[in-house]
Motif scaffolding. Structure first.
Motif, PDB file in Angstrom:
ATOM      1  N   LYS A   1       0.814  -1.209   0.000  1.00  0.00           N
ATOM      2  CA  LYS A   1       0.000   0.000   0.000  1.00  0.00           C
ATOM      3  C   LYS A   1       0.848   1.261   0.000  1.00  0.00           C
ATOM      4  O   LYS A   1       0.530   2.251  -0.672  1.00  0.00           O
ATOM      5  N   TYR A   2       1.933   1.236   0.763  1.00  0.00           N
ATOM      6  CA  TYR A   2       2.752   2.441   0.917  1.00  0.00           C
ATOM      7  C   TYR A   2       4.194   2.181   0.480  1.00  0.00           C
ATOM      8  O   TYR A   2       5.133   2.706   1.075  1.00  0.00           O
TER       9      TYR A   2
ATOM     10  N   SER B   1       4.400   0.877  -7.461  1.00  0.00           N
ATOM     11  CA  SER B   1       2.964   1.027  -7.688  1.00  0.00           C
ATOM     12  C   SER B   1       2.705   2.224  -8.593  1.00  0.00           C
ATOM     13  O   SER B   1       3.595   3.038  -8.866  1.00  0.00           O
TER      14      SER B   1
END
Length: 458
Positions: A222-223, A272
C-alpha cells in the motif's frame, strides 16, 4: 506421383547461459561486490572461531557462545549462538527471499527459457548430494541419516570470495548462473528446514504469525513508494511487524529463519502507480535489498559463522577421527563430487530436452568449473548440521570439520579448472566492456536479442 511437401526448417537452437540484459549485469555485479567483502569477513570469522576453539581460549569461546539472554515468557531466552542462528540468519534469508522474488518478477529469470536452467541445476545440486550422503551413511543407522540435507546448499559469499582470491574474470552469464543457483539453493534449504527440521508444532502461534505477516505485506504494498523514499519509514513501520512475525514463527516450532523468507516474499518488487509505476525506478524489494544486504553479508552471516564454526578438533588424531566418521565422509563426497555431478547432469538434461546449446563464448568445462565452485557449502550447511545433530554433539563437530574440508577441496578443484580458462575469460571481459558508440552501454549487450532494455542498475 505427388511431390512431398517441403520440410519446415528446424527451429534455431536457443543458447544456454547466454548473456543477460545490461541492467541485470550491473545488478549482479553490485551484489557480488558486496558478497566478496562478506566472504572475506566470513573467512576471518571462521578462522578466528577455529583458533579460539583449539587454544587455551576455548573455554572463553564456548562460554560466550552459550551465554543466554532474552525474554523468557516469549521463549526468547536464547544463547548468543542460537540468536545468531535463529535471528541473524533470518536477515540472510530475508535477503534471499527479496532477491529470488525480484529475479522472477522483474529480472531476467521472469523468462521461462532463462529460469529453467539455473532452477533445474539447483534441484540437481540438492538431490544428488543428498542421495550420495544417504548411500554412505545408510549403514550407520537412522540417526546419521538426519544429516542428509547438510551438503545441499551453496554459500555464495564464500564462492565469490574464492573467485576474488584466484582473480578469475568469470563471464557475466556464469556469474548470474552461480548467483541464481545459490539463491534457489537457499530457498530449497529453507523449505527443507521447515518440513524436516522443525520442532514440536504449535498451530495457534503459527496461525497468529499470519496476522503481522499479512499486515506487513499490506503496508509494504500500500505504501511502498513512501517506504522506499523515506529512509526511516521502512524501519519504523515494517521492522516491528517483521520482529513480531519472527517471534511467533520461532515460538511455533517452525525454524525462525522461515519467517525471513516469508517476509522477503511479502515485499513488492515493482513500483505502484502511485509511485510512478515500474518505469519510475526500482521497487521496494530492490531498495531494501540494497540497504540490508551489507548488514547481512558484513555482520549477520560472519557473526553466525563465528559462533557456529568453532569446533575443537583435537590435533591430528582428532582430525582423523572426525574425517573417518561416515557422516563426515558422506558430506565431503557429496560436496566435492555430488554437487557438481548433480548440477552438471541437470544442466545437460535441460539443454538436450529443450534443444538448446551453450553460448558460443562458453564451453562445458566452464559449466564444470562453476558446478565445482557450487560445492563450497558453508553457512546453511552449518545451520542444518546443528539442527540435525544438536550443537556441540560429536556428529555435529565431525560434520563441521567435513563441511570445512569439503568446501576447501571444492574451492581448490574449481580454482584449477577456472584458472585454466582465465585467458579466455579475459577476452570475454574485454568484449563486455567495449562501448564503441560511447552511449554508456557496452555494445555486446545491445546486440543481444533478448536484451531487456537500457537499465542502469540501482
Amino acid at each position: 506421383m505427388t511431390t512431398p511437401p517441403p520440410s519446415l526448417p528446424a527451429a534455431p537452437k536457443q543458447n544456454v547461459f547466454r548473456r543477460g540484459s545490461y541492467r541485470e549485469y550491473l545488478h549482479v555485479a553490485t551484489i557480488l561486490r558486496k558478497e566478496t567483502v562478506g566472504g572475506a569477513l566470513l573467512l576471518v570469522a571462521t578462522v578466528l572461531a577455529l583458533i579460539l576453539a583449539n587454544t587455551g581460549a576455548s573455554d572463553f569461546y564456548y562460554s560466550v557462545r552459550d551465554f543466554q539472554v532474552g525474554y523468557e515468557p516469549w521463549h526468547l531466552n536464547l544463547s548468543l549462538g542460537a540468536w545468531a542462528a535463529d535471528g541473524l540468519l533470518a536477515i540472510f534469508f530475508f535477503i534471499a527471499g527479496l532477491e529470488l522474488k525480484r529475479e522472477f518478477v522483474a529480472g531476467d529469470l521472469r523468462s521461462f527459457s532463462r529460469a529453467v536452467v539455473p532452477v533445474a541445476a539447483a534441484v540437481g545440486g540438492v538431490v544428488v548430494p543428498a542421495l550420495i550422503f544417504a548411500a554412505i551413511a545408510f549403514s550407520s543407522g537412522p540417526e546419521m541419516l538426519r544429516g542428509w540435507a547438510i551438503p545441499t546448499a551453496t554459500d555464495i559469499a564464500f564462492a565469490v570470495a574464492v573467485l576474488a582470491v584466484i582473480g578469475s574474470r568469470l563471464p557475466s552469464a556464469l556469474r548470474i548462473f552461480l548467483l541464481t543457483l545459490a539463491v534457489v539453493d537457499d530457498l530449497l534449504a529453507i523449505a527443507i528446514i521447515a518440513f524436516f527440521y522443525s520442532g514440536d508444532l504449535q498451530p495457534i502461534l503459527l496461525l497468529l504469525a499470519i496476522v503481522p505477516l499479512g499486515l506487513f505485506a499490506f503496508l509494504a504494498h500500500k505504501y511502498s513508494y513512501l517506504l522506499g523514499t523515506t529512509r526511516w519509514a521502512a524501519g519504523a513501520i515494517l521492522l516491528p511487524l517483521g520482529f513480531v512475525t519472527w517471534a511467533l514463527v520461532h515460538g511455533s516450532g517452525i525454524h525462525a529463519t522461515v519467517a525471513g523468507v516469508l517476509l522477503g516474499f511479502a515485499v513488492p518488487v515493482l513500483r505502484s502507480r502511485r509511485g510512478g509505476g515500474p518505469e519510475a525506478g526500482p521497487g521496494l524489494a530492490e531498495i531494501l535489498e540494497h540497504r540490508i544486504r551489507p548488514l547481512s553479508a558484513g555482520f549477520a552471516v560472519p557473526v553466525f559463522a563465528f559462533f557456529s564454526a568453532g569446533v575443537t578438533i583435537g590435533g591430528v588424531d582428532g582430525l582423523a577421527t572426525a574425517l573417518t566418521d561416515p557422516v563426515a565422509i558422506g558430506i565431503v563426497v557429496a560436496l566435492v563430487v555430488g554437487k557438481p555431478v548433480g548440477i552438471l547432469l541437470a544442466t545437460v538434461l535441460v539443454t538436450k530436452t529443450t534443444r538448446g546449446a551453450l553460448d558460443p563464448d562458453l564451453a562445458w568445462v566452464d559449466v564444470i568449473g562453476v558446478a565445482m565452485l557450487a560445492g563450497v557449502g558453508f553457512t546453511v550447511s552449518l545451520l542444518i548440521s546443528e539442527l540435525a545433530f544438536g550443537q556441540g554433539s560429536p556428529h555435529d563437530d565431525h560434520a563441521k570439520v567435513a563441511i570445512l574440508t569439503g568446501s576447501l577441496l571444492a574451492a581448490l578443484l574449481a580454482t584449477v579448472v577456472l584458472r585454466s580458462r582465465d585467458r579466455h575469460y579475459g577476452r570475454i571481459a574485454d568484449k563486455e566492456a567495449l562501448d564503441a558508440d560511447n552511449d554508456g552501454i557496452p555494445d555486446v549487450f545491445q546486440a543481444e536479442p533478448a536484451r531487456a532494455g537500457r537499465g542502469t542498475g540501482h
